[in-house]
Design a protein around this motif. Structure first.
Motif, PDB file in Angstrom:
ATOM      1  N   MET A   1       9.794  -3.943  48.910  1.00 33.05           N
ATOM      2  CA  MET A   1       9.852  -3.164  47.684  1.00 33.05           C
ATOM      3  C   MET A   1       8.530  -2.419  47.511  1.00 33.05           C
ATOM      4  SD  MET A   1      11.578  -3.170  44.209  1.00 33.05           S
ATOM      5  CE  MET A   1      12.982  -2.826  45.086  1.00 33.05           C
ATOM      6  N   ARG A   3       5.339  -0.406  45.696  1.00 31.09           N
ATOM      7  CA  ARG A   3       4.519  -0.555  44.495  1.00 31.09           C
ATOM      8  C   ARG A   3       3.458   0.541  44.490  1.00 31.09           C
ATOM      9  NH1 ARG A   3      -0.324  -3.450  44.837  1.00 31.09           N
ATOM     10  NH2 ARG A   3      -0.763  -4.145  46.945  1.00 31.09           N
ATOM     11  N   ALA A  55       1.504  -4.594  39.364  1.00 26.69           N
ATOM     12  CA  ALA A  55       2.628  -5.334  39.969  1.00 26.69           C
ATOM     13  C   ALA A  55       2.280  -6.806  40.194  1.00 26.69           C
ATOM     14  CB  ALA A  55       3.087  -4.668  41.262  1.00 26.69           C
ATOM     15  N   LYS A  72      11.223 -10.114  36.198  1.00 26.13           N
ATOM     16  CA  LYS A  72      10.418  -9.880  37.391  1.00 26.13           C
ATOM     17  C   LYS A  72      11.125  -8.896  38.315  1.00 26.13           C
ATOM     18  CE  LYS A  72       7.966 -14.246  37.606  1.00 26.13           C
ATOM     19  NZ  LYS A  72       7.663 -15.416  38.452  1.00 26.13           N
ATOM     20  N   ARG A  73      10.325  -7.988  38.830  1.00 26.25           N
ATOM     21  CA  ARG A  73      10.814  -6.993  39.770  1.00 26.25           C
ATOM     22  C   ARG A  73      10.516  -7.494  41.182  1.00 26.25           C
ATOM     23  NH1 ARG A  73       9.332  -2.129  42.498  1.00 26.25           N
ATOM     24  NH2 ARG A  73       7.173  -2.724  42.517  1.00 26.25           N
ATOM     25  N   PRO A  74      11.468  -7.380  42.104  1.00 29.57           N
ATOM     26  CA  PRO A  74      11.161  -7.771  43.482  1.00 29.57           C
ATOM     27  C   PRO A  74       9.938  -6.993  43.981  1.00 29.57           C
ATOM     28  CG  PRO A  74      13.506  -7.306  43.233  1.00 29.57           C
ATOM     29  CD  PRO A  74      12.830  -6.892  41.954  1.00 29.57           C
ATOM     30  N   VAL A  78       7.466  -5.824  36.594  1.00 33.32           N
ATOM     31  CA  VAL A  78       8.642  -6.144  35.782  1.00 33.32           C
ATOM     32  C   VAL A  78       9.520  -4.918  35.579  1.00 33.32           C
ATOM     33  CG1 VAL A  78       7.527  -8.023  34.504  1.00 33.32           C
ATOM     34  CG2 VAL A  78       7.404  -5.702  33.613  1.00 33.32           C
ATOM     35  N   LEU A  79      10.735  -5.195  35.163  1.00 28.54           N
ATOM     36  CA  LEU A  79      11.664  -4.160  34.722  1.00 28.54           C
ATOM     37  C   LEU A  79      12.038  -4.474  33.290  1.00 28.54           C
ATOM     38  CD1 LEU A  79      13.956  -3.987  37.881  1.00 28.54           C
ATOM     39  CD2 LEU A  79      12.176  -2.359  37.207  1.00 28.54           C
ATOM     40  N   LYS A  81      14.618  -4.508  30.180  1.00 29.63           N
ATOM     41  CA  LYS A  81      16.000  -4.451  29.710  1.00 29.63           C
ATOM     42  C   LYS A  81      15.901  -4.077  28.230  1.00 29.63           C
ATOM     43  CE  LYS A  81      17.927  -7.568  33.030  1.00 29.63           C
ATOM     44  NZ  LYS A  81      19.219  -8.071  33.359  1.00 29.63           N
ATOM     45  N   VAL A 113       7.735   1.554  36.655  1.00 32.27           N
ATOM     46  CA  VAL A 113       8.775   1.053  37.552  1.00 32.27           C
ATOM     47  C   VAL A 113       8.402   1.273  39.021  1.00 32.27           C
ATOM     48  CG1 VAL A 113      10.631   1.257  35.861  1.00 32.27           C
ATOM     49  CG2 VAL A 113      10.105   3.191  37.371  1.00 32.27           C
ATOM     50  N   HIS A 114       7.176   1.736  39.263  1.00 31.98           N
ATOM     51  CA  HIS A 114       6.662   1.928  40.619  1.00 31.98           C
ATOM     52  C   HIS A 114       7.546   2.873  41.425  1.00 31.98           C
ATOM     53  CE1 HIS A 114       3.526  -1.127  40.090  1.00 31.98           C
ATOM     54  NE2 HIS A 114       4.412  -1.664  39.272  1.00 31.98           N
ATOM     55  N   CYS A 115       7.942   3.961  40.789  1.00 29.44           N
ATOM     56  CA  CYS A 115       8.784   4.959  41.460  1.00 29.44           C
ATOM     57  C   CYS A 115       7.960   5.902  42.332  1.00 29.44           C
ATOM     58  CB  CYS A 115       9.594   5.754  40.444  1.00 29.44           C
ATOM     59  SG  CYS A 115       8.603   6.805  39.343  1.00 29.44           S
TER      60      CYS A 115
END
Length: 131
Positions: A1, A3, A55, A72-74, A78-79, A81, A113-115
């Motif tokens: 994933m 980051r 991250a 937790k985000r892989p 985090v993500l 909701k 979101v580490h895009c």
């Protein structure tokens, strides 16, 4: 994933291109919705501070969320909701580097979101998306 990482903060000139790019994720034209924050620590002579989610593997922001709105985000971080968020602000207070920005219009956190969209617009290579 993937980051997002700061490769060399000394290259930052405070143009805020990364912040504008991040806000565009939400269709905003200004800086209010940016998950990244750039500020001066003394201008060109002393440099700039770039604050973005690092991250964390064990994110303190998620640990203090009473509604489990942050998961937790892989790969770290985090993500959000958003439907679970009650706007308590615990996450922003818990982040040791101040990387949780706040959406005052919706009373919810703005979470990176580490895009890597911001890194594409940094003309000096301060930011990089690492896989």
């Amino acid at each position: 994933m993937a980051r997002l990482v700061i490769t060399d903060v000394n290259k930052c000139v405070g143009c805020m291109s990364c912040m504008f790019a991040c806000s565009r994720r939400f269709g905003e034209g200004g800086l209010a919705k940016s998950a990244i924050h750039v500020s001066s620590i003394g201008g060109v002579e002393r440099g700039y501070k770039v604050v973005v989610c690092r991250a964390c593997e064990d994110p303190p922001c998620a640990a203090v969320c009473p509604t489990d709105a942050l998961v937790k985000r892989p790969g770290g971080g985090v993500l959000l909701k958003a439907e679970k968020c009650i706007g308590c602000g615990n996450c922003a207070r818990a982040c040791p580097i101040g990387a949780v920005q706040w959406d005052f219009e919706n009373n919810k956190p703005i979470i990176c979101v580490h895009c890597g969209y911001c890194a594409e617009y940094c003309p000096y290579g301060v930011l990089q998306l690492v896989r």
